[in-house]
Design a protein around this motif. Structure first.
Motif, PDB file in Angstrom:
ATOM      1  N   LYS A  18       0.821  -1.144  -0.032  1.00 15.98           N
ATOM      2  CA  LYS A  18      -0.070  -0.128   0.106  1.00 15.98           C
ATOM      3  C   LYS A  18       0.716   1.238  -0.021  1.00 15.98           C
ATOM      4  O   LYS A  18       1.911   1.394   0.565  1.00 15.98           O
ATOM      5  CB  LYS A  18      -0.701   0.012   1.112  1.00 15.98           C
ATOM      6  CG  LYS A  18      -1.888  -1.177   1.405  1.00 15.98           C
ATOM      7  CD  LYS A  18      -2.936  -0.849   0.700  1.00 15.98           C
ATOM      8  CE  LYS A  18      -4.130  -2.070   1.064  1.00 15.98           C
ATOM      9  NZ  LYS A  18      -5.123  -2.151  -0.113  1.00 15.98           N
ATOM     10  N   ARG A  19       0.471   2.306  -0.845  1.00 19.73           N
ATOM     11  CA  ARG A  19       1.112   3.608  -0.694  1.00 19.73           C
ATOM     12  C   ARG A  19       1.435   4.187   0.650  1.00 19.73           C
ATOM     13  O   ARG A  19       2.460   4.386   0.952  1.00 19.73           O
ATOM     14  CB  ARG A  19       0.493   4.428  -1.702  1.00 19.73           C
ATOM     15  CG  ARG A  19       1.469   5.622  -2.091  1.00 19.73           C
ATOM     16  CD  ARG A  19       0.659   6.793  -2.884  1.00 19.73           C
ATOM     17  NE  ARG A  19      -0.044   7.238  -2.188  1.00 19.73           N
ATOM     18  CZ  ARG A  19      -1.496   7.772  -2.645  1.00 19.73           C
ATOM     19  NH1 ARG A  19      -1.806   7.386  -3.546  1.00 19.73           N
ATOM     20  NH2 ARG A  19      -2.429   8.290  -1.830  1.00 19.73           N
ATOM     21  N   ARG A  20       0.521   4.006   1.548  1.00 16.93           N
ATOM     22  CA  ARG A  20       0.386   4.611   3.009  1.00 16.93           C
ATOM     23  C   ARG A  20       1.449   3.862   3.649  1.00 16.93           C
ATOM     24  O   ARG A  20       2.250   4.562   4.463  1.00 16.93           O
ATOM     25  CB  ARG A  20      -0.812   4.573   3.749  1.00 16.93           C
ATOM     26  CG  ARG A  20      -1.710   5.499   2.964  1.00 16.93           C
ATOM     27  CD  ARG A  20      -3.039   5.643   3.880  1.00 16.93           C
ATOM     28  NE  ARG A  20      -3.796   6.687   3.329  1.00 16.93           N
ATOM     29  CZ  ARG A  20      -4.903   7.210   3.987  1.00 16.93           C
ATOM     30  NH1 ARG A  20      -4.915   6.751   5.238  1.00 16.93           N
ATOM     31  NH2 ARG A  20      -5.471   8.251   3.662  1.00 16.93           N
ATOM     32  N   GLU A  21       1.711   2.755   3.321  1.00 22.34           N
ATOM     33  CA  GLU A  21       2.808   1.828   4.128  1.00 22.34           C
ATOM     34  C   GLU A  21       4.167   2.390   3.653  1.00 22.34           C
ATOM     35  O   GLU A  21       5.005   2.486   4.426  1.00 22.34           O
ATOM     36  CB  GLU A  21       2.464   0.450   4.131  1.00 22.34           C
ATOM     37  CG  GLU A  21       3.503  -0.603   4.699  1.00 22.34           C
ATOM     38  CD  GLU A  21       3.386  -2.044   4.402  1.00 22.34           C
ATOM     39  OE1 GLU A  21       4.430  -2.676   4.745  1.00 22.34           O
ATOM     40  OE2 GLU A  21       2.231  -2.363   3.821  1.00 22.34           O
TER      41      GLU A  21
ATOM     42  N   HIS B 202      -0.291   5.384  -7.057  1.00 23.62           N
ATOM     43  CA  HIS B 202      -1.310   4.520  -7.090  1.00 23.62           C
ATOM     44  C   HIS B 202      -1.603   3.908  -5.514  1.00 23.62           C
ATOM     45  O   HIS B 202      -0.793   4.018  -4.757  1.00 23.62           O
ATOM     46  CB  HIS B 202      -0.704   3.173  -7.739  1.00 23.62           C
ATOM     47  CG  HIS B 202      -0.452   3.439  -9.052  1.00 23.62           C
ATOM     48  ND1 HIS B 202      -1.157   3.932 -10.023  1.00 23.62           N
ATOM     49  CD2 HIS B 202       0.983   3.628  -9.694  1.00 23.62           C
ATOM     50  CE1 HIS B 202      -0.466   4.188 -11.218  1.00 23.62           C
ATOM     51  NE2 HIS B 202       0.735   3.962 -10.977  1.00 23.62           N
ATOM     52  N   ALA B 203      -2.899   3.351  -5.229  1.00 23.89           N
ATOM     53  CA  ALA B 203      -3.135   2.938  -3.972  1.00 23.89           C
ATOM     54  C   ALA B 203      -2.422   1.742  -3.714  1.00 23.89           C
ATOM     55  O   ALA B 203      -1.775   1.404  -2.687  1.00 23.89           O
ATOM     56  CB  ALA B 203      -4.611   2.581  -4.106  1.00 23.89           C
ATOM     57  N   GLU B 204      -1.771   0.911  -4.633  1.00 26.02           N
ATOM     58  CA  GLU B 204      -1.093  -0.400  -4.391  1.00 26.02           C
ATOM     59  C   GLU B 204       0.188  -0.066  -5.325  1.00 26.02           C
ATOM     60  O   GLU B 204       0.099   0.113  -6.697  1.00 26.02           O
ATOM     61  CB  GLU B 204      -1.804  -1.605  -4.990  1.00 26.02           C
ATOM     62  CG  GLU B 204      -2.770  -2.246  -4.252  1.00 26.02           C
ATOM     63  CD  GLU B 204      -2.127  -2.831  -2.886  1.00 26.02           C
ATOM     64  OE1 GLU B 204      -0.907  -3.404  -2.995  1.00 26.02           O
ATOM     65  OE2 GLU B 204      -2.700  -3.079  -1.743  1.00 26.02           O
TER      66      GLU B 204
END
Length: 62
Positions: free
Chosen positions: A2-5, A39-41
């Motif tokens: 995940k982008r946030r990770e 991207h989200a992923e």
């Protein structure tokens, strides 16, 4: 990944967001730039490559 990770891991390495772009966000540690796709992923191999480059220091001291 995940982008946030990935962003959290970069922050842990003392990187910060410099600016948002159309297709990529630009992150910096003050000396270097790294471009993250918006991207989200994010592909696992790309995420590993970004983190490897972000964790390494230029000019190795021996």
């Amino acid at each position: 990944m995940k982008r946030r990770e990935l962003e959290s891991r970069l922050r842990a390495l003392n990187w910060c967001l410099l600016r948002h772009g159309g297709n990529h966000d630009v992150w910096t540690d003050g000396d270097r730039l790294e471009y993250l796709p918006r991207h989200a992923e994010i592909n696992e191999s790309l995420a590993r490559k970004i983190l490897k480059k972000a964790g390494s220091r230029k000019g190795s001291e021996s």
